[in-house]
Design an enzyme around this catalytic site. Structure first.
Site, PDB file in Angstrom:
ATOM      1  N   GLU A  86       0.859  -1.204   0.000  1.00 45.64           N
ATOM      2  CA  GLU A  86       0.000   0.000   0.000  1.00 45.64           C
ATOM      3  C   GLU A  86       0.882   1.236   0.000  1.00 45.64           C
ATOM      4  O   GLU A  86       2.019   1.155   0.444  1.00 45.64           O
ATOM      5  CB  GLU A  86      -0.880   0.072   1.263  1.00 45.64           C
ATOM      6  CG  GLU A  86      -0.927  -1.179   2.022  1.00 45.64           C
ATOM      7  CD  GLU A  86      -1.436  -1.097   3.441  1.00 45.64           C
ATOM      8  OE1 GLU A  86      -1.350  -0.057   4.109  1.00 45.64           O
ATOM      9  OE2 GLU A  86      -1.909  -2.149   3.890  1.00 45.64           O
ATOM     10  N   LYS A 143       2.460   4.680   1.324  1.00 43.77           N
ATOM     11  CA  LYS A 143       2.670   5.217   2.666  1.00 43.77           C
ATOM     12  C   LYS A 143       2.112   6.638   2.677  1.00 43.77           C
ATOM     13  O   LYS A 143       2.502   7.482   1.868  1.00 43.77           O
ATOM     14  CB  LYS A 143       4.157   5.248   2.996  1.00 43.77           C
ATOM     15  CG  LYS A 143       4.454   5.678   4.419  1.00 43.77           C
ATOM     16  CD  LYS A 143       5.900   5.363   4.766  1.00 43.77           C
ATOM     17  CE  LYS A 143       6.157   5.444   6.253  1.00 43.77           C
ATOM     18  NZ  LYS A 143       5.981   6.751   6.830  1.00 43.77           N
ATOM     19  N   ASP A 203       1.511  10.322   4.242  1.00 42.97           N
ATOM     20  CA  ASP A 203       2.315  11.217   5.057  1.00 42.97           C
ATOM     21  C   ASP A 203       1.387  12.197   5.767  1.00 42.97           C
ATOM     22  O   ASP A 203       1.027  13.232   5.237  1.00 42.97           O
ATOM     23  CB  ASP A 203       3.294  11.966   4.148  1.00 42.97           C
ATOM     24  CG  ASP A 203       4.492  12.437   4.926  1.00 42.97           C
ATOM     25  OD1 ASP A 203       4.632  12.035   6.094  1.00 42.97           O
ATOM     26  OD2 ASP A 203       5.281  13.212   4.368  1.00 42.97           O
ATOM     27  N   TYR A 261      -5.520   1.741   7.474  1.00 41.59           N
ATOM     28  CA  TYR A 261      -4.612   0.700   7.017  1.00 41.59           C
ATOM     29  C   TYR A 261      -4.255  -0.336   8.074  1.00 41.59           C
ATOM     30  O   TYR A 261      -3.429  -1.197   7.843  1.00 41.59           O
ATOM     31  CB  TYR A 261      -3.329   1.318   6.467  1.00 41.59           C
ATOM     32  CG  TYR A 261      -2.711   2.348   7.386  1.00 41.59           C
ATOM     33  CD1 TYR A 261      -2.273   2.009   8.659  1.00 41.59           C
ATOM     34  CD2 TYR A 261      -2.586   3.677   6.980  1.00 41.59           C
ATOM     35  CE1 TYR A 261      -1.715   2.941   9.513  1.00 41.59           C
ATOM     36  CE2 TYR A 261      -2.036   4.627   7.831  1.00 41.59           C
ATOM     37  CZ  TYR A 261      -1.598   4.250   9.101  1.00 41.59           C
ATOM     38  OH  TYR A 261      -1.063   5.184   9.942  1.00 41.59           O
ATOM     39  N   LYS A 313      11.193   3.545   0.847  1.00 42.17           N
ATOM     40  CA  LYS A 313      11.139   4.995   0.607  1.00 42.17           C
ATOM     41  C   LYS A 313      11.560   5.313  -0.816  1.00 42.17           C
ATOM     42  O   LYS A 313      12.608   4.837  -1.282  1.00 42.17           O
ATOM     43  CB  LYS A 313      12.078   5.724   1.587  1.00 42.17           C
ATOM     44  CG  LYS A 313      11.614   5.694   3.033  1.00 42.17           C
ATOM     45  CD  LYS A 313      10.264   6.386   3.161  1.00 42.17           C
ATOM     46  CE  LYS A 313       9.969   6.902   4.539  1.00 42.17           C
ATOM     47  NZ  LYS A 313      10.764   7.957   5.041  1.00 42.17           N
ATOM     48  N   CYS A 330      14.285  46.463  10.459  1.00 45.15           N
ATOM     49  CA  CYS A 330      13.802  45.984   9.166  1.00 45.15           C
ATOM     50  C   CYS A 330      14.876  46.212   8.112  1.00 45.15           C
ATOM     51  O   CYS A 330      15.413  47.311   8.007  1.00 45.15           O
ATOM     52  CB  CYS A 330      12.524  46.723   8.792  1.00 45.15           C
ATOM     53  SG  CYS A 330      12.017  46.413   7.101  1.00 45.15           S
ATOM     54  N   CYS A 390      13.371  49.167   5.627  1.00 48.25           N
ATOM     55  CA  CYS A 390      13.096  50.547   6.041  1.00 48.25           C
ATOM     56  C   CYS A 390      13.813  50.951   7.319  1.00 48.25           C
ATOM     57  O   CYS A 390      13.808  52.113   7.697  1.00 48.25           O
ATOM     58  CB  CYS A 390      11.598  50.768   6.214  1.00 48.25           C
ATOM     59  SG  CYS A 390      10.941  49.989   7.693  1.00 48.25           S
ATOM     60  N   CYS A 437       8.034  43.783  10.982  1.00 46.65           N
ATOM     61  CA  CYS A 437       8.499  45.160  10.877  1.00 46.65           C
ATOM     62  C   CYS A 437       7.283  46.024  11.154  1.00 46.65           C
ATOM     63  O   CYS A 437       6.211  45.800  10.596  1.00 46.65           O
ATOM     64  CB  CYS A 437       9.006  45.423   9.455  1.00 46.65           C
ATOM     65  SG  CYS A 437       8.957  47.160   8.997  1.00 46.65           S
ATOM     66  N   CYS A 471       7.068  51.331   5.365  1.00 43.86           N
ATOM     67  CA  CYS A 471       8.138  50.450   4.897  1.00 43.86           C
ATOM     68  C   CYS A 471       7.902  50.116   3.419  1.00 43.86           C
ATOM     69  O   CYS A 471       6.863  49.568   3.059  1.00 43.86           O
ATOM     70  CB  CYS A 471       8.154  49.176   5.729  1.00 43.86           C
ATOM     71  SG  CYS A 471       9.262  47.927   5.081  1.00 43.86           S
TER      72      CYS A 471
END
Ligand code: IVH
Length: 674
Positions: A118, A120, A122, A231, A319, A413, A416, A431, A436
């Site tokens: 099956e 895998k 994630d 599963y 994998k 920043c 700015c 910031c 800015c």
């Protein structure tokens, strides 16, 4: 007072509607092949809801019970009866063959072994406990032994059955295991709207799924598009399974979502063929998969093989070779977004991964840098999976020379020079410079974008240019642009200049929800903008709005309310809005829902005791809708106690405090409903 009794035919109709709706839910969310239209589904759902409320008869597996649970303070712990293990990995076909040899050796056999294969998934592993066919508890994997009770959240996932379908053998109790995951497209959509609202982004679909399940407020989970693939099985009683294959077939019949691909293979060669097949198919899967899980099919053999410390001997995860490469981080630069959030970006020695040159990637935030211990000068593994933007997987610590530098959070920043702040409890660094340039440009880009004011031709490049030329510094400047201004610039000719002016002109007719979204108010994404438009007739109705007024809207929390109130109480902002109107902006509001203007209960506080002919929640909603306040306990501030059948101690308290008491019928007269 008349309490509606439950006629037999109503009971049967409710039961039938629940079965029917659950079946259509299964067709839609599990099989992905609906047999009725969404409108028809909604109609049936509304009918059920109406009957449930009217007759106060709600089945525990009714689809209406998926939503509406109140937020929790914390999750309760749940111990798994059988630990939830992890899997050993194989990184190539040779290691898969070695797994097969080990298995045979352990079992003392030369015969071919049957395996299931099956994909895998994630996501986040969870366990669903069913008692006598009803979903009883859902818990996360946690440390494998003990997880968290996330039942209310898992119930909001439409593919999770609340009840095991009656056409299979139903065990007394069973723990079903699976993965909650998010499809790549939904993940990207979610991040897009989070970005628009100035919220921090999820690094990948797995984090998004896990973050959505581990939420104290189930309504947030409900708003995320989550899926489940089952599963595995933990403890069970009152049913027998002899193999993984048989178990999965039972799951399918019982209407559980199972892995998108499942194959029974005799011997390891067939397993390798199945892996090949999944490798070819995997780009068509809507979800991300990084491998394949291979399990010994027979449960008898599984128990003979047993477990090592953390992993079973009867399974392995192959994998896929990831789209990864290693490179060196040359520097980490802070990048400023529209809402002032400063994001660290890693600049790499350019490296080719999966046919594309990668030279930079976001590091998301400084907490993430710390967590992964990323330093300037580090050799790192970078991954580019599918269309997903590249990200740093890990640092190759063996390659450290000691000269690497920890990236520092900038104090000012980079664009700015304003002070940088990090609000308590937030991972984001911001910031706070009002003018800015980085923020201004990003705000302008957002304002003009497709889902906002939709000014065609005013994309990133033109905004950069017009900003650099000093032609636009604010929203208002956009509407002051003249064709002559554009024609002086090298990028524009007669036609392109005219097109842009026309597009700007067209954008003046807009809707309140678009406009609110375009303003780029912190935490106001498209969804919240629509919500506001639904509750406020016009932009002027939002001027000087209070946090409390905003908090009256059920879906709006304190964070959003504060941000919106700050925006609409700022003198400069209101001047900008007025100026935009003077420039000819016309804002219609098709989203507005007229509410009952009458507020006969304004300023009055009600408490209910005893049983009323209608569900208490409904009466409370009615009180609130008519301007009153529904409280849960009697105090000197209570104006009226509504007394139903078999009243409780509240009646005594009201009498002691001299609070007026009325019957439900009197209450109805009061609001003109009787
Ligand atoms: S079987 C002991 N099957 O991968 C058996 N797990 O790395 C472990 N996972 O904790 C569960 N897809 O969260 C199994 N088809 C699949 C899976 C799967 C994803 C996850 C699961 C597990 C982790 C182990």
């Amino acid at each position: 007072m008349k309490v509606e009794t439950l006629p037999e035919e109503i009971k049967r109709e409710i039961e039938r509607l629940v079965e029917e709706l659950n079946y259509h839910c299964y067709r839609y969310y599990v099989l992905d092949s609906p047999v009725i239209s969404d409108e028809e589904y909604d109609r049936l759902y509304r009918r059920l809801k109406e009957l449930e409320e009217k007759y106060n008869y709600v089945l525990p597996h009714s689809p209406t019970q998926r939503v509406g649970a109140p937020p929790l303070d914390k999750f309760e712990k749940v111990r798994h009866k059988i630990p939830m293990l992890s899997l050993d990995n194989a990184f190539n076909y040779e290691e898969v063959r070695e797994f097969d040899e080990r298995t045979k050796r352990f079992l003392g056999t030369d015969a071919e072994i049957e395996y299931t294969v099956e994909p895998k998934y994630d996501g986040l592993a969870i366990e669903l406990t069913y008692r006598n066919g009803m979903l009883y508890k859902a818990s996360t994997r946690g440390d494998g032994y003990e997880g968290e009770d996330v039942t209310q959240n898992i119930k909001t996932i439409k593919s999770v059955p609340l009840k095991i379908a009656a056409d299979v053998a139903v065990p007394e109790e069973i723990d079903i295991r699976g993965e909650v995951y998010m499809n790549v497209e939904d993940f990207e959509e979610l991040n897009k709207s989070r970005e628009a609202a100035g919220e921090s982004l999820f690094a990948n679909p797995r984090n998004a799924a896990a973050g959505s399940v581990r939420q104290l407020d189930p309504s947030v989970t409900a708003s995320r598009k989550l899926h489940l693939a089952c599963y595995g099985v933990g403890a069970y009683r009152g049913i027998e399974f002899s193999s993984q294959w048989e178990f999965i077939q039972w799951l399918k019949k019982a209407r559980f979502p199972v892995p998108a691909y499942l194959k029974l293979c005799k011997g390891i060669n067939e397993v390798l063929e199945a892996i090949e097949e999944i490798s070819e198919k995997k780009s068509e899967f809507p979800f991300e998969t990084d491998g394949v899980v291979i399990k010994v099919n027979s449960f008898e053999l599984q128990s003979r093989l047993g477990v090592k410390t953390r992993e079973p001997r009867w399974a392995i995860a192959y994998k896929f070779p990831a789209h990864q490469g290693t490179t060196v981080i040359k520097e980490v630069i802070p990048s400023v977004g529209r809402t002032g959030i400063i994001t660290p970006v890693a600049i790499f020695e350019p490296v080719r991964i999966g046919g594309v040159i990668v030279s930079r990637s976001t590091l998301h935030n400084w907490d993430e840098i710390k967590r992964k211990d990323i330093r300037i000068g580090d050799t790192v593994v970078v991954e580019r999976a599918g269309e997903v933007i590249p990200h740093v997987v890990m640092v190759v610590k063996d390659k450290r020379t000691g000269k690497e530098k920890i990236p520092e959070i900038p104090e000012r920043c980079p664009v700015c020079g304003s002070k940088v702040v990090r609000p308590e409890g937030e991972v984001a660094v911001r910031c706070i410079g009002l003018d800015c340039p980085a923020q201004v440009k990003e705000r302008l880009k957002h304002f003009a974008s497709r889902n906002a004011m939709d000014i065609e031709g005013l994309g990133d490049k033109n905004i950069e240019l017009l900003y650099k030329e000093g032609l636009i510094k604010s929203f208002v400047d956009i509407y002051r642009l003249k064709k002559e201004d554009l024609l002086r610039l090298p990028r524009f000719a007669e036609k392109s200049a005219q097109n842009l002016i026309d597009a700007i002109q067209r954008s003046k007719n807009t809707t309140l929800s678009r406009f609110l979204f375009a303003l780029g108010i912190l935490f106001v994404g498209e969804y919240t903008a629509k919500l506001l438009a639904r509750h406020f007739r016009s932009i002027e109705d939002l001027y000087h709005v209070s946090e409390d007024r905003l908090l009256d809207i059920p879906q709006i929390g304190e964070k959003i309310a504060r941000s919106v109130a700050i925006f609409f109480n700022d003198k400069k902002n209101l001047e900008t809005l007025e100026e935009l109107k003077r420039m000819g902006l016309k804002i219609s509001n098709p989203d507005y829902r007229e509410e009952k203007a009458e507020q006969p209960l304004k300023g009055l506080t009600f408490v209910i005791t005893g049983t009323l002919p209608k569900p208490r929640k409904e009466v409370e909603e009615m009180i609130e809708a008519l301007g009153g306040h529904a409280a849960s306990s009697v105090s000197s501030k209570t104006d009226y106690l509504i007394v139903g059948d078999s009243p409780g101690s509240k009646l005594r308290k009201a009498e002691a405090l001299g609070v007026k008491t009325i019957t439900y019928d009197e209450f109805l007269k009061m609001v003109g409903e009787a």
